[in-house]
Design an enzyme around this catalytic site. Structure first.
Site, PDB file in Angstrom:
ATOM      1  N   PHE A 217     -11.817 -61.979 -93.449  1.00 39.62           N
ATOM      2  CA  PHE A 217     -13.403 -61.639 -93.353  1.00 39.62           C
ATOM      3  C   PHE A 217     -14.082 -61.536 -92.091  1.00 39.62           C
ATOM      4  O   PHE A 217     -15.123 -61.397 -91.775  1.00 39.62           O
ATOM      5  CB  PHE A 217     -14.033 -62.753 -94.228  1.00 39.62           C
ATOM      6  CG  PHE A 217     -13.826 -64.075 -93.563  1.00 39.62           C
ATOM      7  CD1 PHE A 217     -12.753 -64.844 -93.556  1.00 39.62           C
ATOM      8  CD2 PHE A 217     -14.988 -64.532 -92.662  1.00 39.62           C
ATOM      9  CE1 PHE A 217     -12.902 -66.071 -92.720  1.00 39.62           C
ATOM     10  CE2 PHE A 217     -15.006 -65.797 -92.297  1.00 39.62           C
ATOM     11  CZ  PHE A 217     -13.748 -66.572 -92.091  1.00 39.62           C
TER      12      PHE A 217
ATOM     13  N   GLU B 100      -3.326 -73.659 -98.446  1.00 43.01           N
ATOM     14  CA  GLU B 100      -4.067 -73.471 -97.137  1.00 43.01           C
ATOM     15  C   GLU B 100      -5.025 -74.776 -96.603  1.00 43.01           C
ATOM     16  O   GLU B 100      -5.342 -74.774 -95.395  1.00 43.01           O
ATOM     17  CB  GLU B 100      -4.687 -72.259 -97.099  1.00 43.01           C
ATOM     18  CG  GLU B 100      -5.977 -72.131 -97.843  1.00 43.01           C
ATOM     19  CD  GLU B 100      -6.448 -70.642 -97.746  1.00 43.01           C
ATOM     20  OE1 GLU B 100      -5.819 -69.718 -97.870  1.00 43.01           O
ATOM     21  OE2 GLU B 100      -7.658 -70.660 -97.303  1.00 43.01           O
TER      22      GLU B 100
ATOM     23  N   THR C 216      -4.516 -60.789 -99.733  1.00 44.07           N
ATOM     24  CA  THR C 216      -5.467 -61.230 -98.547  1.00 44.07           C
ATOM     25  C   THR C 216      -6.849 -61.834 -99.634  1.00 44.07           C
ATOM     26  O   THR C 216      -7.868 -61.934 -99.291  1.00 44.07           O
ATOM     27  CB  THR C 216      -6.263 -60.004 -97.804  1.00 44.07           C
ATOM     28  OG1 THR C 216      -6.377 -59.065 -98.642  1.00 44.07           O
ATOM     29  CG2 THR C 216      -5.287 -59.545 -96.920  1.00 44.07           C
ATOM     30  N   SER C 217      -6.286 -62.237-100.844  1.00 41.36           N
ATOM     31  CA  SER C 217      -7.257 -62.501-101.960  1.00 41.36           C
ATOM     32  C   SER C 217      -7.240 -64.002-101.934  1.00 41.36           C
ATOM     33  O   SER C 217      -8.337 -64.788-101.224  1.00 41.36           O
ATOM     34  CB  SER C 217      -6.968 -61.772-103.005  1.00 41.36           C
ATOM     35  OG  SER C 217      -8.073 -61.868-104.116  1.00 41.36           O
ATOM     36  N   ARG C 218      -6.582 -64.458-102.707  1.00 39.63           N
ATOM     37  CA  ARG C 218      -6.451 -66.138-102.759  1.00 39.63           C
ATOM     38  C   ARG C 218      -5.162 -66.513-102.987  1.00 39.63           C
ATOM     39  O   ARG C 218      -4.396 -65.905-103.444  1.00 39.63           O
ATOM     40  CB  ARG C 218      -7.214 -66.454-103.893  1.00 39.63           C
ATOM     41  CG  ARG C 218      -8.759 -66.562-103.833  1.00 39.63           C
ATOM     42  CD  ARG C 218      -9.262 -67.684-102.579  1.00 39.63           C
ATOM     43  NE  ARG C 218     -11.038 -67.642-102.362  1.00 39.63           N
ATOM     44  CZ  ARG C 218     -11.304 -66.957-101.732  1.00 39.63           C
ATOM     45  NH1 ARG C 218     -10.954 -65.956-100.914  1.00 39.63           N
ATOM     46  NH2 ARG C 218     -12.796 -67.007-101.449  1.00 39.63           N
TER      47      ARG C 218
ATOM     48  N   ASP D  78      -2.369 -63.428 -95.901  1.00 43.24           N
ATOM     49  CA  ASP D  78      -3.868 -63.985 -95.263  1.00 43.24           C
ATOM     50  C   ASP D  78      -4.280 -65.176 -96.000  1.00 43.24           C
ATOM     51  O   ASP D  78      -5.254 -65.920 -95.276  1.00 43.24           O
ATOM     52  CB  ASP D  78      -5.225 -62.854 -95.055  1.00 43.24           C
ATOM     53  CG  ASP D  78      -6.189 -63.640 -94.423  1.00 43.24           C
ATOM     54  OD1 ASP D  78      -5.751 -63.949 -93.302  1.00 43.24           O
ATOM     55  OD2 ASP D  78      -7.331 -63.560 -94.676  1.00 43.24           O
TER      56      ASP D  78
ATOM     57  N   HIS E  50      -6.532 -66.815 -93.181  1.00 43.37           N
ATOM     58  CA  HIS E  50      -7.667 -66.748 -93.696  1.00 43.37           C
ATOM     59  C   HIS E  50      -8.644 -66.090 -92.765  1.00 43.37           C
ATOM     60  O   HIS E  50      -9.990 -66.587 -92.612  1.00 43.37           O
ATOM     61  CB  HIS E  50      -8.190 -67.868 -94.504  1.00 43.37           C
ATOM     62  CG  HIS E  50      -8.892 -67.538 -95.653  1.00 43.37           C
ATOM     63  ND1 HIS E  50      -8.880 -68.188 -96.956  1.00 43.37           N
ATOM     64  CD2 HIS E  50      -9.862 -66.469 -95.957  1.00 43.37           C
ATOM     65  CE1 HIS E  50      -9.476 -67.676 -97.760  1.00 43.37           C
ATOM     66  NE2 HIS E  50     -10.326 -66.629 -97.150  1.00 43.37           N
TER      67      HIS E  50
ATOM     68  N   ARG F 256     -14.797 -54.527-105.235  1.00 41.96           N
ATOM     69  CA  ARG F 256     -15.332 -53.899-103.732  1.00 41.96           C
ATOM     70  C   ARG F 256     -14.038 -53.739-102.868  1.00 41.96           C
ATOM     71  O   ARG F 256     -13.806 -52.730-102.161  1.00 41.96           O
ATOM     72  CB  ARG F 256     -16.133 -54.892-103.461  1.00 41.96           C
ATOM     73  CG  ARG F 256     -17.914 -54.660-103.981  1.00 41.96           C
ATOM     74  CD  ARG F 256     -18.488 -56.134-103.546  1.00 41.96           C
ATOM     75  NE  ARG F 256     -18.149 -57.170-104.380  1.00 41.96           N
ATOM     76  CZ  ARG F 256     -18.806 -57.738-105.528  1.00 41.96           C
ATOM     77  NH1 ARG F 256     -19.948 -57.273-105.614  1.00 41.96           N
ATOM     78  NH2 ARG F 256     -18.565 -58.674-105.860  1.00 41.96           N
TER      79      ARG F 256
HETATM   80  P1  NAD Z   1     -14.689 -57.960-106.746  1.00 41.40           P
HETATM   81  O1  NAD Z   1     -15.238 -59.096-107.700  1.00 41.40           O
HETATM   82  O2  NAD Z   1     -15.486 -56.891-106.340  1.00 41.40           O
HETATM   83  O3  NAD Z   1     -13.193 -57.287-107.420  1.00 41.40           O
HETATM   84  C1  NAD Z   1     -12.346 -58.170-108.117  1.00 41.40           C
HETATM   85  C2  NAD Z   1     -11.771 -57.361-109.012  1.00 41.40           C
HETATM   86  O4  NAD Z   1     -10.662 -57.933-109.718  1.00 41.40           O
HETATM   87  C3  NAD Z   1     -12.710 -56.920-110.262  1.00 41.40           C
HETATM   88  O5  NAD Z   1     -12.677 -55.374-110.575  1.00 41.40           O
HETATM   89  C4  NAD Z   1     -12.047 -57.646-111.420  1.00 41.40           C
HETATM   90  O6  NAD Z   1     -12.345 -56.844-112.671  1.00 41.40           O
HETATM   91  C5  NAD Z   1     -10.395 -57.784-110.884  1.00 41.40           C
HETATM   92  N1  NAD Z   1      -9.727 -58.487-111.714  1.00 41.40           N
HETATM   93  C6  NAD Z   1     -10.114 -59.657-112.390  1.00 41.40           C
HETATM   94  N2  NAD Z   1      -9.210 -60.367-113.091  1.00 41.40           N
HETATM   95  C7  NAD Z   1      -8.167 -59.425-113.062  1.00 41.40           C
HETATM   96  C8  NAD Z   1      -6.559 -59.393-113.372  1.00 41.40           C
HETATM   97  N3  NAD Z   1      -6.297 -60.233-114.349  1.00 41.40           N
HETATM   98  N4  NAD Z   1      -5.897 -58.287-113.222  1.00 41.40           N
HETATM   99  C9  NAD Z   1      -6.250 -57.376-112.500  1.00 41.40           C
HETATM  100  N5  NAD Z   1      -7.807 -57.226-112.102  1.00 41.40           N
HETATM  101  C10 NAD Z   1      -8.600 -58.364-112.111  1.00 41.40           C
HETATM  102  O7  NAD Z   1     -14.251 -58.806-105.496  1.00 41.40           O
HETATM  103  P2  NAD Z   1     -13.901 -58.475-104.111  1.00 41.40           P
HETATM  104  O8  NAD Z   1     -15.109 -58.614-103.181  1.00 41.40           O
HETATM  105  O9  NAD Z   1     -13.236 -57.134-104.126  1.00 41.40           O
HETATM  106  O10 NAD Z   1     -12.775 -59.477-103.669  1.00 41.40           O
HETATM  107  C11 NAD Z   1     -11.639 -59.803-104.060  1.00 41.40           C
HETATM  108  C12 NAD Z   1     -11.189 -60.857-103.761  1.00 41.40           C
HETATM  109  O11 NAD Z   1     -10.972 -61.032-102.284  1.00 41.40           O
HETATM  110  C13 NAD Z   1     -12.106 -62.093-103.837  1.00 41.40           C
HETATM  111  O12 NAD Z   1     -11.920 -62.914-105.285  1.00 41.40           O
HETATM  112  C14 NAD Z   1     -11.572 -63.200-102.824  1.00 41.40           C
HETATM  113  O13 NAD Z   1     -10.832 -64.125-103.703  1.00 41.40           O
HETATM  114  C15 NAD Z   1     -10.840 -62.358-102.105  1.00 41.40           C
HETATM  115  N6  NAD Z   1     -11.530 -62.420-100.571  1.00 41.40           N
HETATM  116  C16 NAD Z   1     -10.795 -62.771 -99.538  1.00 41.40           C
HETATM  117  C17 NAD Z   1     -11.410 -62.767 -98.198  1.00 41.40           C
HETATM  118  C18 NAD Z   1     -10.390 -63.121 -96.882  1.00 41.40           C
HETATM  119  O14 NAD Z   1     -11.050 -63.562 -96.107  1.00 41.40           O
HETATM  120  N7  NAD Z   1      -9.271 -63.280 -96.930  1.00 41.40           N
HETATM  121  C19 NAD Z   1     -12.424 -62.351 -98.077  1.00 41.40           C
HETATM  122  C20 NAD Z   1     -13.317 -61.787 -99.189  1.00 41.40           C
HETATM  123  C21 NAD Z   1     -12.833 -61.964-100.417  1.00 41.40           C
END
Ligand code: NAD
Length: 343
Positions: free
Chosen positions: A306, A271, A240-242, A266, A303, A162
């Site tokens: 979001f 953290e 900005t993921s984890r 982020d 962080h 997403r």
């Molecule tokens: P999502 O599940 O829609 O997308 C994650 C994608 O990563 C999927 O397409 C999956 O196939 C892919 N993936 C899994 N393993 C992989 C690998 N080894 N190599 C490459 N791609 C791989 O998730 P999303 O809603 O897009 O969110 C992504 C991440 O963002 C979440 O997991 C969360 O950790 C992080 N997040 C951070 C915040 C923030 O405030 N900073 C807020 C929301 C989400």
């Protein structure tokens, strides 16, 4: 139903109370939930606060580990409602074994996180953090503020779900060449001109790399000494993921050598001891984090990607909808975290 909400700040209460009021307005007083708020994180030390309460509601840095789960189970808690998408802090297999349901908010505003990602990219490139500080001091010199056109540059997006998909779409709008890497391809990106490539090609060709995959045992330290050595010298990295996706010590060394030219974070591996609190009167004990703060080409936010009104409203509405569905014995559908999702 009764729910103990952990890691709450005034803004969490505001959005959850408003969502609860919407339920009451639509369905009468019994449609609402009985919400108890706790500022503390859910940990072994604080879990007793949830004793006898059927649901707990938690956030990204709460610890839903086997010990906490067994204590929740002993206290008759049946539902853990995550008010976030990621569930890397939750032992899903142990919860299943104990008969505790895990709910999450899989999507609230992917735009919020995607737009913050682009914000970090632009701010780092054009050194807005430094320019702002200079102008406030009456220093209007441009030395040290030279940036580059993002147009025409190659950006690698790792994880094209997403959030990653929206980042890729925004970047194609900027006129970037966008390289994608994911374990599964997203059909929504087929007509954008963005191109799926192997991880090594993405690392080698990208001027900017941005991380949007979840934290799993497989992706832990995806950015390591080894992968950083495969990037272009001076590459920009955005996370900005984890936090656990990046080996921070390796990133510090790469910043010192110049291999990493810019770092926008982020999220941070450690953290949970820092973020979501005002520590401005305290000495930060984390030396790796403190070292990061000394680099002029590092920009860190705590962080907050979001944190938009739209996302907070969606998180609160979906979290309470998860409670309602569970209370009624209805399926949580895609909002339930199941054991097959960790395999
Ligand atoms: P999502 O599940 O829609 O997308 C994650 C994608 O990563 C999927 O397409 C999956 O196939 C892919 N993936 C899994 N393993 C992989 C690998 N080894 N190599 C490459 N791609 C791989 O998730 P999303 O809603 O897009 O969110 C992504 C991440 O963002 C979440 O997991 C969360 O950790 C992080 N997040 C951070 C915040 C923030 O405030 N900073 C807020 C929301 C989400």
């Amino acid at each position: 139903m009764r729910v103990a909400v952990f890691s709450t700040k005034p803004y969490d209460r505001k959005f959850l109370d408003e969502a609860n009021q919407r339920l009451i307005d639509a369905g009468g007083p019994r449609a609402g939930h009985e919400i108890g708020y706790f500022e503390s994180r859910l940990t072994v030390e604080s879990v007793a606060l949830a004793f006898g309460i059927p649901a707990v509601c938690v956030f990204v840095n709460d610890e839903i580990d086997p010990l906490v789960l067994s204590m929740l189970s002993g206290g008759e808690t049946k539902l853990v409602a995550l008010r976030c998408a990621g569930f890397n802090n939750t032992n899903v297999a142990e919860a299943a074994r104990l008969g505790i349901t895990i709910a999450r908010v899989p999507a609230y505003s992917p735009h919020a996180v995607a737009e913050h990602t682009i914000g970090l990219m632009l701010a780092l490139n054009r050194k807005l953090h430094r320019a702002h500080a200079r102008v406030r001091e009456g220093n209007f010199a441009l030395e040290g503020l030279l940036g580059f056109d993002l147009h025409g540059k190659t950006v690698g997006v790792i994880g094209t779900g997403r959030i990653g998909a929206i980042v890729a779409q925004i970047l194609t709008g900027f006129g970037c060449r966008v390289l994608l890497n994911d374990v599964q391809h997203n059909p929504a990106l087929a007509s954008t001109g963005a191109e799926y490539v192997e991880l090594d090609s993405l690392l080698a060709e990208s001027d900017v790399i941005t991380l949007h995959c979840p934290l799993t045992p497989e992706t832990n330290h995806l950015i390591s000494r080894e992968t950083l050595a495969k990037t272009k010298p001076g590459v920009m990295l955005i996370n900005t993921s984890r936090g656990g996706l990046v080996d921070t010590t390796a990133a510090v060394d790469a910043l010192k050598s110049g291999q990493l030219g810019f770092l926008g974070l982020d999220v941070y591996e450690e953290e949970s001891d820092l973020f979501f609190r005002d520590l401005s009167d305290q000495v930060i004990q984390d030396d790796v984090f403190s070292r990061l703060l000394t680099f002029p080409n590092v920009l860190i936010t705590g962080h907050q990607a979001f944190f938009t009104a739209e996302a907070m409203t969606a998180i609160a509405d979906t979290t309470l909808a998860n409670l309602t569905a569970f209370q009624r014995g209805e399926s949580l559908g895609a909002n339930q975290v199941t054991v097959d999702m960790i395999r």
